[in-house]
Design a protein around this motif. Structure first.
Motif, short mmCIF file in Angstrom:
data_model
loop_
_atom_site.label_atom_id
_atom_site.label_comp_id
_atom_site.label_asym_id
_atom_site.label_seq_id
_atom_site.Cartn_x
_atom_site.Cartn_y
_atom_site.Cartn_z
N ASP A 85 -18.17 24.37 8.70
CA ASP A 85 -17.31 24.60 9.88
C ASP A 85 -17.96 24.07 11.16
OD1 ASP A 85 -16.35 27.78 8.51
OD2 ASP A 85 -15.22 25.90 8.51
N THR A 86 -19.18 23.62 11.08
CA THR A 86 -19.85 23.03 12.25
C THR A 86 -19.05 21.84 12.74
OG1 THR A 86 -22.06 23.76 11.61
CG2 THR A 86 -21.92 21.83 13.05
N ALA A 87 -18.57 21.93 13.97
CA ALA A 87 -17.66 20.91 14.51
C ALA A 87 -17.35 21.25 15.96
CB ALA A 87 -16.35 20.86 13.71
N GLU A 88 -16.57 20.39 16.59
CA GLU A 88 -16.06 20.64 17.95
C GLU A 88 -14.62 21.12 17.81
OE1 GLU A 88 -18.33 19.38 20.41
OE2 GLU A 88 -17.22 20.33 22.04
N TYR A 89 -14.30 22.18 18.53
CA TYR A 89 -12.97 22.77 18.44
C TYR A 89 -12.27 22.66 19.79
CZ TYR A 89 -14.35 24.50 13.91
OH TYR A 89 -14.76 24.58 12.60
N PHE A 90 -11.05 22.14 19.77
CA PHE A 90 -10.30 21.91 21.00
C PHE A 90 -9.01 22.73 20.99
CE2 PHE A 90 -12.65 18.46 22.89
CZ PHE A 90 -13.28 17.85 21.81
N CYS A 91 -8.80 23.45 22.08
CA CYS A 91 -7.54 24.13 22.32
C CYS A 91 -6.67 23.20 23.16
CB CYS A 91 -7.82 25.43 23.07
SG CYS A 91 -6.39 26.45 23.40
N THR A 106 -11.92 21.65 27.26
CA THR A 106 -13.14 20.84 27.22
C THR A 106 -13.88 20.97 25.90
OG1 THR A 106 -14.18 22.68 28.38
CG2 THR A 106 -13.55 20.76 29.70
N GLY A 107 -13.37 21.79 25.00
CA GLY A 107 -13.97 21.88 23.67
C GLY A 107 -15.07 22.92 23.57
N THR A 108 -15.22 23.47 22.36
CA THR A 108 -16.32 24.39 22.04
C THR A 108 -17.00 23.89 20.80
OG1 THR A 108 -15.20 26.34 22.97
CG2 THR A 108 -16.94 26.74 21.35
N ARG A 109 -18.31 23.70 20.90
CA ARG A 109 -19.06 23.24 19.75
C ARG A 109 -19.50 24.46 18.95
NH1 ARG A 109 -20.70 19.40 17.02
NH2 ARG A 109 -22.74 19.18 16.10
N LEU A 110 -19.04 24.55 17.72
CA LEU A 110 -19.44 25.64 16.81
C LEU A 110 -20.60 25.14 15.96
CD1 LEU A 110 -18.95 28.45 15.57
CD2 LEU A 110 -17.36 27.36 13.97
#
Lengths: 114, 114
Positions: A85-91, A106-110
């Protein structure tokens, strides 16, 4: 005009732990809400979207999100994360009227570690 | 087999040059998009075409000129490249221009202007 705020630029978490990625939006009109994921060196793919109806939306890979109109939020959750699941997540949001025009946060890096 | 493809994957060029990025989708979609992702991962729409017609044109310098020869292709030509044009450019497509659609993204083109 719409805007999207993702307060956390990075969220570190251990494997199998739960995670919540926060998203708040601002809009003077009704919007549709989306979460996209970007794995390293890849394009974005849709995780889930909220159009109407039940405020709890289930997506791919065990993710879910809850729409809260009063708080103008659309937080993403997963009860137990994997290394993958390590990735960048964008709303993102899109005005319900007119053409689709996604406005991204601006994205959240998990970052999931063992 | 790739749904949305972009060429080239990497592009390194000198300031002042002119370059093009090509995008093709085999999903039978009517609507295509160009996005720019900057070094901080912020993703912003540049253009959208629906059935070869330009429908969204954000505040992009006129050095950027999109061209859609048919609804399966959307190319991006950039004149007089500047350092600030360095970014990852994503092409995307959706079934039509309705705001609730999922967008399908290509793998991106990393442009580096020296």
């Amino acid at each position: 005009a719409q805007s999207v705020t993702q307060l956390d630029s990075q969220v570190p978490v251990f494997e199998e732990a739960p995670v919540e990625l926060r998203c708040n939006y601002s809009s003077s009109v009704s919007v549709y809400l989306f979460w996209y994921v970007q794995y390293p060196n890849q394009g974005l793919q849709l995780l889930l979207k909220y159009l109407s109806g039940s405020t709890l939306v289930k997506g791919i890979n065990g993710f879910e999100a809850e729409f809260n109109k009063s708080q103008t939020s659309f937080h993403l959750r997963k009860p137990s994360v994997h290394i993958s699941d390590t990735a960048e997540y964008f709303c993102a949001v899109s005005d319900q009227a007119g053409f689709q025009k996604l406005v991204f946060g601006t994205g959240t890096r998990l970052l999931v570690s063992p | 087999d790739t749904a949305v493809s972009q060429t080239p994957k990497y592009l390194v060029t000198q300031m002042g040059n002119d370059k093009s990025i090509k995008c093709e989708q085999n999903l039978g979609h009517d609507t295509m998009y160009w996005y720019k992702q900057d070094s901080k991962k912020f993703l912003k729409i540049m253009f959208s075409y629906n059935n070869k017609e330009l429908i969204i044109n954000e505040t992009v310098p006129n050095r950027f000129s999109p061209k859609s020869p048919d609804k399966a292709h959307l190319n991006l030509h950039i004149n007089s490249l500047e350092l600030g044009d360095s970014a990852v450019y994503f092409c995307a497509s959706s079934p039509d221009r309705d705001p609730y659609n999922e967008q399908f993204f290509g793998p991106g083109t990393r442009l580096t202007v020296l």
